[in-house]
Design a protein around this motif. Structure first.
Motif, PDB file in Angstrom:
ATOM      1  N   LEU A  60       0.941  -1.064  -0.040  1.00 39.67           N
ATOM      2  CA  LEU A  60      -0.247   0.253   0.050  1.00 39.67           C
ATOM      3  C   LEU A  60       0.994   1.244  -0.255  1.00 39.67           C
ATOM      4  CD1 LEU A  60      -1.898  -2.020   2.168  1.00 39.67           C
ATOM      5  CD2 LEU A  60      -2.959   0.008   1.836  1.00 39.67           C
ATOM      6  N   ALA A  61      -0.027   2.007  -0.969  1.00 42.90           N
ATOM      7  CA  ALA A  61       1.454   3.754  -1.039  1.00 42.90           C
ATOM      8  C   ALA A  61       0.830   4.546  -1.269  1.00 42.90           C
ATOM      9  CB  ALA A  61       2.716   3.336  -1.394  1.00 42.90           C
ATOM     10  N   ASN A  62       1.326   5.333  -0.693  1.00 40.43           N
ATOM     11  CA  ASN A  62       0.764   7.120  -1.273  1.00 40.43           C
ATOM     12  C   ASN A  62       1.832   7.854  -1.450  1.00 40.43           C
ATOM     13  OD1 ASN A  62       1.543   8.604   1.530  1.00 40.43           O
ATOM     14  ND2 ASN A  62      -0.224   7.918   1.878  1.00 40.43           N
ATOM     15  N   HIS A  63       2.041   9.349  -1.654  1.00 42.93           N
ATOM     16  CA  HIS A  63       3.071   9.842  -2.063  1.00 42.93           C
ATOM     17  C   HIS A  63       3.298   9.702  -0.532  1.00 42.93           C
ATOM     18  CE1 HIS A  63      -0.059  12.085  -0.540  1.00 42.93           C
ATOM     19  NE2 HIS A  63       0.026  13.070   0.108  1.00 42.93           N
ATOM     20  N   ILE A  64       3.294   9.669   0.617  1.00 42.19           N
ATOM     21  CA  ILE A  64       4.369   9.637   1.603  1.00 42.19           C
ATOM     22  C   ILE A  64       4.572   8.520   2.478  1.00 42.19           C
ATOM     23  CG2 ILE A  64       4.600  11.114   4.350  1.00 42.19           C
ATOM     24  CD1 ILE A  64       1.556  12.506   3.370  1.00 42.19           C
ATOM     25  N   TYR A  65       3.948   7.495   2.182  1.00 43.19           N
ATOM     26  CA  TYR A  65       4.169   6.243   3.118  1.00 43.19           C
ATOM     27  C   TYR A  65       3.946   5.061   2.350  1.00 43.19           C
ATOM     28  CZ  TYR A  65       3.931   2.827   6.901  1.00 43.19           C
ATOM     29  OH  TYR A  65       4.303   2.203   7.175  1.00 43.19           O
ATOM     30  N   LEU A  66       5.260   4.280   2.282  1.00 46.18           N
ATOM     31  CA  LEU A  66       5.010   2.475   1.978  1.00 46.18           C
ATOM     32  C   LEU A  66       4.994   1.530   2.959  1.00 46.18           C
ATOM     33  CD1 LEU A  66       5.423   1.113  -1.248  1.00 46.18           C
ATOM     34  CD2 LEU A  66       7.526   1.033  -0.124  1.00 46.18           C
ATOM     35  N   TYR A  67       3.529   0.706   2.727  1.00 43.25           N
ATOM     36  CA  TYR A  67       3.626  -0.652   3.897  1.00 43.25           C
ATOM     37  C   TYR A  67       3.946  -1.602   2.601  1.00 43.25           C
ATOM     38  CZ  TYR A  67       0.915  -3.672   6.286  1.00 43.25           C
ATOM     39  OH  TYR A  67      -0.209  -5.233   7.147  1.00 43.25           O
ATOM     40  N   LYS A  68       4.211  -2.521   3.052  1.00 38.51           N
ATOM     41  CA  LYS A  68       4.425  -3.622   2.679  1.00 38.51           C
ATOM     42  C   LYS A  68       5.629  -4.403   3.733  1.00 38.51           C
ATOM     43  CE  LYS A  68       8.012  -5.163  -0.636  1.00 38.51           C
ATOM     44  NZ  LYS A  68       9.468  -5.007  -1.986  1.00 38.51           N
ATOM     45  N   LYS A  69       3.962  -5.643   3.339  1.00 36.10           N
ATOM     46  CA  LYS A  69       4.242  -6.412   4.394  1.00 36.10           C
ATOM     47  C   LYS A  69       3.929  -8.055   3.418  1.00 36.10           C
ATOM     48  CE  LYS A  69       4.548  -4.342   8.108  1.00 36.10           C
ATOM     49  NZ  LYS A  69       4.403  -4.823  10.284  1.00 36.10           N
ATOM     50  N   THR A  70       4.643  -9.107   3.973  1.00 32.10           N
ATOM     51  CA  THR A  70       4.889 -10.322   3.442  1.00 32.10           C
ATOM     52  C   THR A  70       3.565 -11.594   4.620  1.00 32.10           C
ATOM     53  OG1 THR A  70       7.184 -10.359   2.881  1.00 32.10           O
ATOM     54  CG2 THR A  70       6.174 -12.987   3.296  1.00 32.10           C
ATOM     55  N   PHE A  71       2.392 -11.785   3.588  1.00 30.72           N
ATOM     56  CA  PHE A  71       2.057 -12.430   4.222  1.00 30.72           C
ATOM     57  C   PHE A  71       1.769 -14.390   2.952  1.00 30.72           C
ATOM     58  CE2 PHE A  71      -0.091  -8.423   4.452  1.00 30.72           C
ATOM     59  CZ  PHE A  71      -0.636  -7.999   5.350  1.00 30.72           C
ATOM     60  N   ASN A  72       1.066 -15.124   3.946  1.00 30.28           N
ATOM     61  CA  ASN A  72       0.693 -16.403   3.393  1.00 30.28           C
ATOM     62  C   ASN A  72      -0.111 -15.959   1.641  1.00 30.28           C
ATOM     63  OD1 ASN A  72      -1.860 -16.579   4.135  1.00 30.28           O
ATOM     64  ND2 ASN A  72      -1.377 -17.582   5.563  1.00 30.28           N
ATOM     65  N   LEU A  73       0.437 -17.525   1.347  1.00 27.72           N
ATOM     66  CA  LEU A  73      -0.695 -17.475   0.079  1.00 27.72           C
ATOM     67  C   LEU A  73      -2.372 -17.453  -0.220  1.00 27.72           C
ATOM     68  CD1 LEU A  73      -0.562 -17.327  -3.453  1.00 27.72           C
ATOM     69  CD2 LEU A  73      -0.166 -19.956  -3.180  1.00 27.72           C
ATOM     70  N   ALA A  74      -2.230 -18.403   0.653  1.00 34.95           N
ATOM     71  CA  ALA A  74      -3.976 -17.928   1.683  1.00 34.95           C
ATOM     72  C   ALA A  74      -4.615 -17.207   1.308  1.00 34.95           C
ATOM     73  CB  ALA A  74      -3.863 -19.323   2.471  1.00 34.95           C
ATOM     74  N   PHE A  75      -3.740 -16.167   2.292  1.00 32.29           N
ATOM     75  CA  PHE A  75      -4.836 -15.052   2.736  1.00 32.29           C
ATOM     76  C   PHE A  75      -5.213 -14.330   1.195  1.00 32.29           C
ATOM     77  CE2 PHE A  75      -3.738 -10.408   4.522  1.00 32.29           C
ATOM     78  CZ  PHE A  75      -5.453 -10.358   4.775  1.00 32.29           C
ATOM     79  N   THR A  76      -4.020 -14.050   0.175  1.00 29.59           N
ATOM     80  CA  THR A  76      -3.962 -13.362  -0.597  1.00 29.59           C
ATOM     81  C   THR A  76      -5.044 -13.297  -1.614  1.00 29.59           C
ATOM     82  OG1 THR A  76      -1.488 -14.270  -1.314  1.00 29.59           O
ATOM     83  CG2 THR A  76      -1.336 -12.053  -0.422  1.00 29.59           C
ATOM     84  N   SER A  77      -4.686 -15.007  -1.722  1.00 28.01           N
ATOM     85  CA  SER A  77      -5.846 -15.569  -2.740  1.00 28.01           C
ATOM     86  C   SER A  77      -7.315 -15.070  -2.460  1.00 28.01           C
ATOM     87  CB  SER A  77      -5.881 -16.998  -2.544  1.00 28.01           C
ATOM     88  OG  SER A  77      -4.630 -17.532  -3.004  1.00 28.01           O
ATOM     89  N   ASP A  78      -7.470 -14.953  -1.324  1.00 27.37           N
ATOM     90  CA  ASP A  78      -9.064 -14.280  -0.411  1.00 27.37           C
ATOM     91  C   ASP A  78      -9.057 -13.584  -1.063  1.00 27.37           C
ATOM     92  OD1 ASP A  78      -9.594 -16.928   0.650  1.00 27.37           O
ATOM     93  OD2 ASP A  78      -8.761 -16.667   2.039  1.00 27.37           O
ATOM     94  N   LEU A  79      -8.320 -12.558  -1.063  1.00 28.00           N
ATOM     95  CA  LEU A  79      -8.301 -11.072  -0.911  1.00 28.00           C
ATOM     96  C   LEU A  79      -8.227 -10.542  -2.374  1.00 28.00           C
ATOM     97  CD1 LEU A  79      -5.541  -9.410   0.553  1.00 28.00           C
ATOM     98  CD2 LEU A  79      -7.618  -9.497   1.470  1.00 28.00           C
ATOM     99  N   LYS A  80      -7.619 -11.642  -3.109  1.00 24.25           N
ATOM    100  CA  LYS A  80      -7.704 -11.373  -5.131  1.00 24.25           C
ATOM    101  C   LYS A  80      -9.025 -11.812  -5.241  1.00 24.25           C
ATOM    102  CE  LYS A  80      -3.145 -11.958  -6.104  1.00 24.25           C
ATOM    103  NZ  LYS A  80      -2.250 -13.277  -6.361  1.00 24.25           N
ATOM    104  N   LYS A  81      -9.663 -12.435  -4.450  1.00 23.56           N
ATOM    105  CA  LYS A  81     -11.272 -13.464  -5.064  1.00 23.56           C
ATOM    106  C   LYS A  81     -12.499 -12.215  -4.468  1.00 23.56           C
ATOM    107  CE  LYS A  81     -10.195 -18.033  -4.154  1.00 23.56           C
ATOM    108  NZ  LYS A  81     -10.421 -19.060  -2.755  1.00 23.56           N
ATOM    109  N   ILE A  82     -11.930 -11.555  -3.347  1.00 29.91           N
ATOM    110  CA  ILE A  82     -12.222 -10.027  -2.871  1.00 29.91           C
ATOM    111  C   ILE A  82     -12.902  -9.302  -4.255  1.00 29.91           C
ATOM    112  CG2 ILE A  82     -13.065  -8.491  -1.921  1.00 29.91           C
ATOM    113  CD1 ILE A  82     -11.797 -10.048   0.935  1.00 29.91           C
ATOM    114  N   ILE A  83     -11.665  -9.018  -4.529  1.00 32.16           N
ATOM    115  CA  ILE A  83     -11.308  -8.022  -5.395  1.00 32.16           C
ATOM    116  C   ILE A  83     -12.108  -8.658  -6.887  1.00 32.16           C
ATOM    117  CG2 ILE A  83     -10.391  -7.267  -7.141  1.00 32.16           C
ATOM    118  CD1 ILE A  83      -7.718  -6.685  -4.668  1.00 32.16           C
TER     119      ILE A  83
END
Length: 129
Positions: A60-83
């Protein structure tokens, strides 16, 4: 160089899920998919927020801050399904609009062709003298 990936906490996961749900449901947010890398992007141009969901990390990024975290594949797959689900819904609405426009166009052309047909019909007025 050493690479120390920061792992996400449960609180991070809760915030990320809510953020993804809110952004994906917003029609003004651009939703993009990179087919080869299978990365999903949510772009809020108004607030200059960019979100990237990869197989094992969220950025996640905006013009001031960058958030970058590692997650497991199951979690990111669920997020992709939402989108994906929201994108599919938006595409179905677009499809209905496109076909409605086509039906309206056909209806107009039918009306035009019917009026042309009526105007071309000649009624002979034959009177004997």
């Amino acid at each position: 160089m050493f690479n120390f990936d920061s792992k996400a906490s449960r609180a991070d996961c809760k915030f990320i899920i809510e953020i993804i749900k809110n952004y994906s449901e917003d029609q003004s947010i651009k939703k993009l998919i990179s087919p080869i890398s299978d990365e999903y992007y949510l772009l809020d141009e108004k607030n200059q927020v960019s979100i990237c969901i990869a197989d094992d990390e969220i950025i996640l990024a905006n013009h001031i801050y960058l958030y970058k975290k590692t997650f497991n594949l199951a979690f990111t797959s669920d997020l992709k399904k939402i989108i994906k689900k929201q994108m599919e819904s938006e595409m179905q609405e677009l499809k209905k609009t496109l076909f409605k426009n086509e039906i309206d166009l056909l209806d107009k052309i039918l009306g035009l062709s019917a009026s042309k047909k009526k105007s071309l019909t000649l009624t002979p007025n034959l009177k004997s003298s």
